[in-house]
Scaffold this active site. Structure first.
Site, PDB file in Angstrom:
ATOM      1  N   SER A 175      42.211  11.323 -63.227  1.00  0.00           N
ATOM      2  CA  SER A 175      43.326  12.021 -63.848  1.00  0.00           C
ATOM      3  C   SER A 175      43.862  11.221 -65.038  1.00  0.00           C
ATOM      4  O   SER A 175      43.106  10.935 -65.977  1.00  0.00           O
ATOM      5  CB  SER A 175      44.403  12.296 -62.794  1.00  0.00           C
ATOM      6  OG  SER A 175      45.334  13.247 -63.254  1.00  0.00           O
TER       7      SER A 175
ATOM      8  N   GLU B 255      40.605  23.900 -62.764  1.00  0.00           N
ATOM      9  CA  GLU B 255      41.543  22.949 -63.381  1.00  0.00           C
ATOM     10  C   GLU B 255      41.948  23.422 -64.764  1.00  0.00           C
ATOM     11  O   GLU B 255      41.094  23.777 -65.570  1.00  0.00           O
ATOM     12  CB  GLU B 255      40.908  21.571 -63.561  1.00  0.00           C
ATOM     13  CG  GLU B 255      40.329  20.913 -62.354  1.00  0.00           C
ATOM     14  CD  GLU B 255      40.052  19.432 -62.628  1.00  0.00           C
ATOM     15  OE1 GLU B 255      40.892  18.780 -63.261  1.00  0.00           O
ATOM     16  OE2 GLU B 255      39.000  18.954 -62.205  1.00  0.00           O
TER      17      GLU B 255
ATOM     18  N   HIS C 171      41.567  19.766 -59.156  1.00  0.00           N
ATOM     19  CA  HIS C 171      41.739  18.493 -59.843  1.00  0.00           C
ATOM     20  C   HIS C 171      41.496  17.322 -58.894  1.00  0.00           C
ATOM     21  O   HIS C 171      42.042  17.286 -57.790  1.00  0.00           O
ATOM     22  CB  HIS C 171      43.176  18.456 -60.386  1.00  0.00           C
ATOM     23  CG  HIS C 171      43.503  17.300 -61.241  1.00  0.00           C
ATOM     24  ND1 HIS C 171      42.970  17.114 -62.500  1.00  0.00           N
ATOM     25  CD2 HIS C 171      44.346  16.258 -61.037  1.00  0.00           C
ATOM     26  CE1 HIS C 171      43.472  16.007 -63.031  1.00  0.00           C
ATOM     27  NE2 HIS C 171      44.300  15.466 -62.170  1.00  0.00           N
TER      28      HIS C 171
END
Length: 301
Positions: A144, A239, A269
């Site tokens: 991320s 996502e 995600h």
């Protein structure tokens, strides 16, 4: 079984949340609570240390580690998270490769906005090199926001004239502060975690007025990627940040970079966090471990 697993995880991630923008305290508490449910592999040895004047967690496998080091950057939107919240992901890479990892506790916004996190990650990489670690024995990895830091740290290292690591590994990286990817709209509602409003809310904390088109904020659309080492980008189709990875991969190839874009269907995600509960997560981690092994197999002892 996988379809049932995906549905169960999607429902878990869609649990009701407070309406309106969350406070930084609520964001951090919610993220820590979610990540605390992710199982950590058994047999790991963890040691608190420092790297580049920042706290870090060294994660070792059982027995003597193989040659090579993973420098890991946790996720959390640049505003939350820690080496502990990423321990499941770090631990799976360590156990699957038999190599040690350093997971860095870099500074977070809003208290420390851009470019504090990159200053810390670059300092950690420089500390490894200054300590005698061969750059060809280092892989930068992260998820991320931390996946975004993998790329931007390497860009900062290149621009500082440092030798570059062996490879880059990023899970669902955040690579575009301009939020111009088509998936921001096409995956709205499909993404069980993020909305545009949510990522723009935390993004404002991190940018603190900085130009979002700066190369170290939006490398997927604005950075010169020339000279970067081989990279593996893993992302799911569910996502809104999908196009952060697809556009970086396209631009990296155009710049002559060896890049693997690994897209998994119908997963959210950082789906790798659900290893043990989602077949696709374990399979993706196996592919990530193979990538690390391929690029670290000739590492100095």
């Amino acid at each position: 079984m996988s379809e049932e697993q995906r549905a169960r995880i999607d429902a878990l991630l869609r649990r009701p949340r407070p309406e309106g923008p969350m406070t930084i305290e609520e964001i951090r508490a919610g993220f820590e609570a979610l990540m605390s449910t992710m199982p950590v592999p058994e047999g790991l040895r963890t040691t608190r240390t420092t790297l580049g004047d920042r706290p870090a967690l060294r994660v070792d496998p059982e027995g003597d580690p193989r040659a090579g080091t993973i420098l890991y950057f946790h996720g959390g939107g640049w505003v939350s998270g820690s080496p502990e919240t990423a321990l499941s992901l770090t631990g799976h890479l360590v156990t699957r490769t038999g190599r040690a990892a350093y997971s860095l506790d870099y500074r977070l916004a809003p208290e420390h906005p851009f470019p504090a996190a990159i200053e810390d990650t670059l300092a950690a990489y420089r500390a490894l090199l200054d300590g005698g670690t061969d750059p060809s024995a280092v892989v930068l990895a992260g998820d991320s926001a931390g996946g975004g830091l993998v790329v931007t740290t390497c860009l900062a290292a290149r621009d500082a004239g440092l030798p570059l690591p062996a490879a880059l590994l990023a899970f669902s990286p955040g690579l575009d502060a301009t939020r111009t990817g088509a998936s921001m709209e096409t995956k709205a509602g499909v993404d069980p975690i993020f909305t545009r409003a949510a990522v723009e809310h935390t993004g404002r904390m991190y940018l603190a007025g900085a130009d979002p088109s700066a190369p170290l904020l939006s490398p997927a659309v604005c950075a010169d990627l020339t000279g970067l080492p081989p990279m593996l980008l893993q992302v799911g189709t569910n996502e809104i940040l999908l196009d952060d990875s697809t556009r970086l991969a396209e631009r990296a190839r155009a710049a002559g970079v060896d890049v693997i874009l690994d897209v998994t269907a119908d997963v959210p995600h950082v789906f790798q966090s659900f290893a043990g509960a989602l077949d696709e997560a374990d399979e993706a981690l196996d592919r990530a471990a193979l990538f690390l092994d391929q690029h670290l197999r000739a590492s100095p002892a």
